[in-house]
Motif scaffolding. Structure first.
Motif, PDB file in Angstrom:
ATOM      1  N   UNK A 285       1.016  -1.205   0.061  1.00 60.33           N
ATOM      2  CA  UNK A 285      -0.050  -0.112   0.013  1.00 60.33           C
ATOM      3  C   UNK A 285       1.020   1.370  -0.329  1.00 60.33           C
ATOM      4  N   UNK A 286       1.944   0.967   0.525  1.00 65.29           N
ATOM      5  CA  UNK A 286       2.582   2.258   0.713  1.00 65.29           C
ATOM      6  C   UNK A 286       3.309   2.627  -0.676  1.00 65.29           C
ATOM      7  N   UNK A 287       3.292   1.883  -2.259  1.00 64.21           N
ATOM      8  CA  UNK A 287       4.109   1.820  -3.217  1.00 64.21           C
ATOM      9  C   UNK A 287       2.102   2.489  -4.072  1.00 64.21           C
ATOM     10  N   UNK A 288       1.489   1.935  -3.307  1.00 62.91           N
ATOM     11  CA  UNK A 288       0.257   2.716  -4.359  1.00 62.91           C
ATOM     12  C   UNK A 288      -0.271   4.113  -3.959  1.00 62.91           C
ATOM     13  N   UNK A 289       0.017   4.250  -2.237  1.00 62.20           N
ATOM     14  CA  UNK A 289       0.189   5.758  -1.660  1.00 62.20           C
ATOM     15  C   UNK A 289       1.220   6.704  -2.628  1.00 62.20           C
ATOM     16  N   UNK A 290       2.395   6.085  -2.931  1.00 62.00           N
ATOM     17  CA  UNK A 290       3.233   6.903  -4.216  1.00 62.00           C
ATOM     18  C   UNK A 290       2.701   6.831  -5.446  1.00 62.00           C
ATOM     19  N   UNK A 291       3.003   6.554  -5.952  1.00 65.98           N
ATOM     20  CA  UNK A 291       1.532   6.067  -6.891  1.00 65.98           C
ATOM     21  C   UNK A 291       0.675   7.146  -7.274  1.00 65.98           C
ATOM     22  N   UNK A 292      -0.186   7.265  -6.209  1.00 62.45           N
ATOM     23  CA  UNK A 292      -1.483   8.502  -6.209  1.00 62.45           C
ATOM     24  C   UNK A 292      -0.685   9.827  -6.242  1.00 62.45           C
ATOM     25  N   UNK A 293       0.147   9.396  -5.249  1.00 56.62           N
ATOM     26  CA  UNK A 293       1.439  11.465  -5.067  1.00 56.62           C
ATOM     27  C   UNK A 293       2.031  11.593  -6.492  1.00 56.62           C
TER      28      UNK A 293
END
Length: 449
Positions: A285-293
């Motif tokens: 989910x951390x990678x998902x968050x960076x993808x959104x950012x």
């Protein structure tokens, strides 16, 4: 500052340009806030074009001097540069307006995406889409690693600092703040004894320095320290220090002090604490968050808002999950960016003095070199958690590092990662196209599987 009768130096010339009215300043920074894609390099280039080249509100030399100063500060340098420019043009209200407008558009979009993610993350098609996002983020982080390494590691000493930082984090699990602070101290010592090891140039002399602005600095520290602490005091008085909101605020306040080198540098540390220490979210989910950012305007450090939202959403009492998530996101954004205003308003009057401090430049040069090792650790961490379903921890004496179960290799993630690297390094695709194509690829594989 008067609206029309004050002039400032035009970029690098002896002529003058009319100073902006406050509405003009608001309009310019609203435009910048909505167009500030591409990470700090793109954001700084955008401000340079809009404010130096096209409008002539800030002189070229002043812009570069302020940028070097912002590199010395923890936190997102592009947002702090925007705040400094606003402060330079219209005082404190200008700094507030510029700094906030740089952040608010991206923060609102990240918040909306965080709400959607928390509600829909368990849907199969969303998970498949974000598998592609994770693969794209892996390629983006590798790009950042190589770009920063080429720029920062120009001496053997700096390469040694980067390698030491990577080993300390990946192999020995040393605390991230220790790496940053230790590198800074080493750099300050080297700057005084062997500055050539860090390729430091001698300070320029001969200029008349302004008086020491002690009163302004002390007042700014008191006021913005109180603003920074205000929500934490309220939470301690009403919910207590065992509540998730207190833990979120305390953790991201600490992070704001050691955030040198941008979002990539602190992401691995943030992920380690948020995933393993607090259990707020899963590694992927951390990678998902960076993808959104990466897909939204504003500083990449807004990924912290995504983490704060999920942390509070999943431990909402006594609120509903949505209300708790909104409070967590708002608190995270507050304690991430309130310190940025403190640094600028307290230390901007010292810019001419601090800009010539060789010991400070040495500390920054060493930290920047160490950040390359930090991002290398982040790259390894991402690769393990994107490509393998199960990652364990190996301990052997002082060594302590993550290692995957090879049988858990995810062929879909591997295929998408290969696509991401081909697009990033072969086709030279931009971030938005890279994320879009990989997300579509993840969705297609999910539908097929």
């Amino acid at each position: 500052m008067a609206d029309t009768d004050v002039s400032i130096a035009a970029p690098g010339e002896g002529v003058t340009a009319p100073a902006p009215t406050f509405p003009e300043l608001l309009s310019a920074f609203t435009r910048i806030g909505f167009l500030s894609f591409g990470g700090p390099a793109g954001q700084i280039a955008l401000m340079h074009r809009e404010l130096v080249e096209e409008r002539g509100w800030v002189a070229e030399e002043d812009f570069l001097h302020a940028l070097n100063f912002c590199h010395l500060l923890p936190g997102p340098e592009a947002q702090q540069l925007a705040t400094w420019i606003g402060w330079r043009l219209a005082g404190v209200r200008g700094g507030l307006a510029a700094g906030l407008l740089f952040v608010i558009p991206g923060a609102c979009i990240i918040l909306a995406l965080s709400v959607f993610y928390a509600l829909a993350a368990n849907l199969g098609w969303v998970a498949a889409l974000f598998l592609g996002v994770k693969a794209a983020v892996l390629a983006i982080v590798v790009q950042a690693l190589l770009r920063i390494a080429r720029r920062a590691l120009d001496t053997p000493m700096k390469k040694g600092l980067a390698a030491t930082a990577f080993a300390g984090l990946f192999l020995f699990d040393l605390p991230f703040p220790l790496i940053v602070l230790g590198s800074g101290v080493i750099g300050m010592i080297i700057a005084r004894t062997r500055p050539e090891l860090l390729a430091l140039k001698p300070a320029k002399g001969g200029g008349v320095l302004p008086p020491h602005p002690w009163r302004t600095t002390i007042l700014s520290v008191l006021v913005w320290g109180a603003i920074w602490a205000a929500p934490m005091v309220l939470i301690a008085a009403t919910l207590g220090q065992d509540h998730v909101l207190w833990k979120v605020g305390a953790f991201f306040s600490q992070l704001a002090i050691v955030t040198f080198g941008g979002a990539y540098a602190v992401l691995a540390y943030m992920a380690q604490e948020a995933v393993q220490g607090f259990g707020w979210l899963q590694a992927g989910e951390m990678a998902d968050g960076l993808g959104l950012a990466e897909t939204t305007p504003g500083p990449l450090i807004l990924v912290t808002q995504f983490v704060g939202y999920l942390a509070a959403f999943r431990a909402p009492a006594p609120f509903t999950p949505l209300v708790a998530g909104l409070l967590g996101a708002g608190l995270t954004t507050w304690v991430t960016f309130a310190p940025c205003f403190l640094w600028i308003f307290a230390f901007a009057p010292w810019i001419d003095r601090l800009g010539n401090a060789v010991w400070l430049k040495g500390g920054l040069a060493a930290v920047t070199a160490a950040v390359v090792g930090v991002i290398a650790n982040l790259t390894a961490w991402f690769a393990l958690h994107v490509l393998f379903a199960r990652v364990g921890e190996v301990q052997a004496g002082p060594l302590r590092f993550d290692w995957p179960e090879l049988a858990s290799f995810d062929w879909r993630a591997g295929l998408l990662a290969a696509l991401a690297f081909a697009l990033a390094f072969g086709a030279k695709s931009g971030v938005l196209r890279l994320l879009a194509v990989c997300a579509a690829g993840g969705l297609a594989l999910g539908l097929l599987g």
